[in-house]
Design a protein around this motif. Sequence first.
Motif, mmCIF file in Angstrom:
data_model
loop_
_atom_site.group_PDB
_atom_site.id
_atom_site.type_symbol
_atom_site.label_atom_id
_atom_site.label_comp_id
_atom_site.label_asym_id
_atom_site.label_seq_id
_atom_site.Cartn_x
_atom_site.Cartn_y
_atom_site.Cartn_z
ATOM 1 N N ILE A 1 0.798 -1.129 -0.187
ATOM 2 C CA ILE A 1 -0.145 -0.100 0.062
ATOM 3 C C ILE A 1 0.796 1.301 -0.111
ATOM 4 O O ILE A 1 0.424 2.171 -0.550
ATOM 5 N N LEU A 2 1.842 1.110 0.689
ATOM 6 C CA LEU A 2 2.958 2.161 0.880
ATOM 7 C C LEU A 2 4.415 1.849 0.161
ATOM 8 O O LEU A 2 4.714 0.602 0.161
ATOM 9 N N THR A 3 5.030 2.607 -0.086
ATOM 10 C CA THR A 3 6.597 2.458 -0.318
ATOM 11 C C THR A 3 7.302 3.321 0.724
ATOM 12 O O THR A 3 6.842 4.265 1.265
ATOM 13 N N SER A 4 8.455 2.580 0.927
ATOM 14 C CA SER A 4 9.369 3.291 1.815
ATOM 15 C C SER A 4 10.697 3.548 1.282
ATOM 16 O O SER A 4 11.194 2.774 0.664
ATOM 17 N N THR A 5 11.425 4.735 1.712
ATOM 18 C CA THR A 5 12.625 5.163 1.123
ATOM 19 C C THR A 5 13.333 5.642 2.200
ATOM 20 O O THR A 5 12.666 6.175 2.852
ATOM 21 N N SER A 6 14.628 5.508 2.073
ATOM 22 C CA SER A 6 15.544 5.897 3.181
ATOM 23 C C SER A 6 16.305 7.121 2.662
ATOM 24 O O SER A 6 16.193 7.738 1.363
ATOM 25 N N GLY A 7 17.122 7.911 3.468
ATOM 26 C CA GLY A 7 17.923 9.004 3.009
ATOM 27 C C GLY A 7 17.230 10.187 3.238
ATOM 28 O O GLY A 7 16.226 10.334 4.011
ATOM 29 N N PRO A 8 17.629 11.311 3.252
ATOM 30 C CA PRO A 8 17.492 12.671 3.693
ATOM 31 C C PRO A 8 16.168 13.045 3.348
ATOM 32 O O PRO A 8 15.407 13.901 4.087
ATOM 33 N N ARG A 9 15.642 12.586 2.036
ATOM 34 C CA ARG A 9 14.547 13.058 1.579
ATOM 35 C C ARG A 9 13.666 11.748 1.703
ATOM 36 O O ARG A 9 12.354 11.732 0.720
ATOM 37 N N GLY A 10 13.989 10.790 2.268
ATOM 38 C CA GLY A 10 13.080 9.554 2.501
ATOM 39 C C GLY A 10 11.794 9.642 3.154
ATOM 40 O O GLY A 10 11.626 10.597 3.727
ATOM 41 N N GLY A 11 11.148 8.423 3.412
ATOM 42 C CA GLY A 11 9.750 8.412 4.023
ATOM 43 C C GLY A 11 8.932 7.794 3.259
ATOM 44 O O GLY A 11 9.225 6.754 2.596
ATOM 45 N N PHE A 12 7.749 7.809 3.507
ATOM 46 C CA PHE A 12 6.486 6.842 2.926
ATOM 47 C C PHE A 12 5.755 7.591 1.939
ATOM 48 O O PHE A 12 5.519 8.907 1.958
ATOM 49 N N LYS A 13 5.353 6.995 1.058
ATOM 50 C CA LYS A 13 4.461 7.493 -0.039
ATOM 51 C C LYS A 13 3.409 6.366 -0.311
ATOM 52 O O LYS A 13 3.746 5.273 -0.344
ATOM 53 N N LEU A 14 2.352 6.603 -0.838
ATOM 54 C CA LEU A 14 1.564 5.592 -1.503
ATOM 55 C C LEU A 14 1.898 4.985 -2.557
ATOM 56 O O LEU A 14 2.627 5.630 -3.476
ATOM 57 N N ALA A 15 1.880 3.674 -2.564
ATOM 58 C CA ALA A 15 2.500 2.756 -3.739
ATOM 59 C C ALA A 15 1.806 2.731 -5.059
ATOM 60 O O ALA A 15 2.096 2.317 -6.009
ATOM 61 N N ARG A 16 0.364 3.156 -4.889
ATOM 62 C CA ARG A 16 -0.600 3.168 -5.971
ATOM 63 C C ARG A 16 -1.431 4.258 -5.946
ATOM 64 O O ARG A 16 -1.622 4.741 -4.682
ATOM 65 N N ARG A 17 -2.292 4.420 -6.846
ATOM 66 C CA ARG A 17 -3.439 5.315 -6.972
ATOM 67 C C ARG A 17 -4.427 5.151 -5.716
ATOM 68 O O ARG A 17 -4.665 4.171 -5.419
ATOM 69 N N PRO A 18 -4.567 6.557 -5.096
ATOM 70 C CA PRO A 18 -5.619 6.249 -4.080
ATOM 71 C C PRO A 18 -7.048 5.714 -4.154
ATOM 72 O O PRO A 18 -7.523 5.148 -3.440
ATOM 73 N N ASP A 19 -7.302 5.510 -5.585
ATOM 74 C CA ASP A 19 -8.721 4.953 -5.769
ATOM 75 C C ASP A 19 -8.424 3.596 -6.057
ATOM 76 O O ASP A 19 -9.407 2.594 -6.283
ATOM 77 N N ARG A 20 -7.198 2.796 -5.805
ATOM 78 C CA ARG A 20 -6.821 1.585 -5.790
ATOM 79 C C ARG A 20 -6.563 1.066 -4.513
ATOM 80 O O ARG A 20 -6.137 -0.048 -4.330
ATOM 81 N N ILE A 21 -6.820 1.808 -3.570
ATOM 82 C CA ILE A 21 -6.454 1.377 -2.158
ATOM 83 C C ILE A 21 -7.670 1.589 -1.431
ATOM 84 O O ILE A 21 -8.277 2.590 -1.064
ATOM 85 N N THR A 22 -8.287 0.299 -0.992
ATOM 86 C CA THR A 22 -9.589 0.291 0.094
ATOM 87 C C THR A 22 -9.527 0.504 1.361
ATOM 88 O O THR A 22 -8.228 0.070 1.701
ATOM 89 N N LEU A 23 -10.364 0.614 2.067
ATOM 90 C CA LEU A 23 -10.450 0.539 3.310
ATOM 91 C C LEU A 23 -9.922 -0.673 4.098
ATOM 92 O O LEU A 23 -9.075 -1.080 4.840
#
Lengths: 159, 159
Positions: free
Chosen positions: B54-76
């Motif tokens: 659901i998320l991707t995670s990257t490290s480094g100074p500008r790292g963090g979490f992002k949605l891994a796919r479009r929000p209309d493809r992520i259900t509750l």
Amino acid sequence: MRMNEGVEWALHSCVNMTWLDRDEAVTAKKLAAFYDLPAAYLNKQLQALVKVGILTSTSGPRGGFKLARRPDRITLLDIVTAIEGGEDAFRCEGILRKGPGGRDDVDYRAHCEVSLAMRQADLAWRRSLAGTTVADIAATVERKHPGAGEGTRARFAGI
Amino acid sequence: MRMNEGVEWALHSCVNMTWLDRDEAVTAKKLAAFYDLPAAYLNKQLQALVKVGILTSTSGPRGGFKLARRPDRITLLDIVTAIEGGEDAFRCEGILRKGPGGRDDVDYRAHCEVSLAMRQADLAWRRSLAGTTVADIAATVERKHPGAGEGTRARFAGI
């Protein structure tokens, strides 16, 4: 997020009671022996059903538990709620209150879209459970396994 | 039978991420600060979302979490399952196996009427959660509270 195993025991015990005479009380010990369950713990679940008016309990030599009302008036939701309580599975702690624009005087359970969607799912679950009675279950069992009721009565008589 | 409070945190964090640029990663610390949540514990929930894609995670100074796919493809349901696991709330222990006529070679989850009715309710719950995406939630919030997305972006920029 798992239910107490007592829910399964309570549901089956109520279904079994639909096949007994309305004025025949059955002890926790017998109901437990039917499935080889621990009687003291099953008794605790049965007391919870008494508390909400699904069963009645009488003491004395011919005492025990009986259905307190017609089996077609006892839904699976009634039984599950008696054992598990009536709270939603999703717990809204109102974290929006701590977010930007959050307000102390807003009930986020009614105004947070996440909370509302989770509640919607909970209602779908409740609606499904409320749509089936122990009489429905007993009728389906009897249809698929003719003689199930008679077999249940015989088993209780023999315990 | 209550859900982990991490479900609420994960749901809101995902909704908030729908309002950020697709290539903008946000740290667990920032996501936690948004609602004054404990960062280490939120991080644990976010890692669970990474694990199921659901998320991707990257490290480094500008790292963090992002949605891994479009929000209309992520259900509750995707999010709830990632945190709570995919098991049904009702646990069928197959107590019929110990009853009269009980058989060891029968899977009672598929043949016990009580178990089937409980599973039906569970499916109704899942169907409801699967019918709403984080994009739906974000759109409803934006419709009811115009500027919510902009406010969220500004808040993250300021943390």
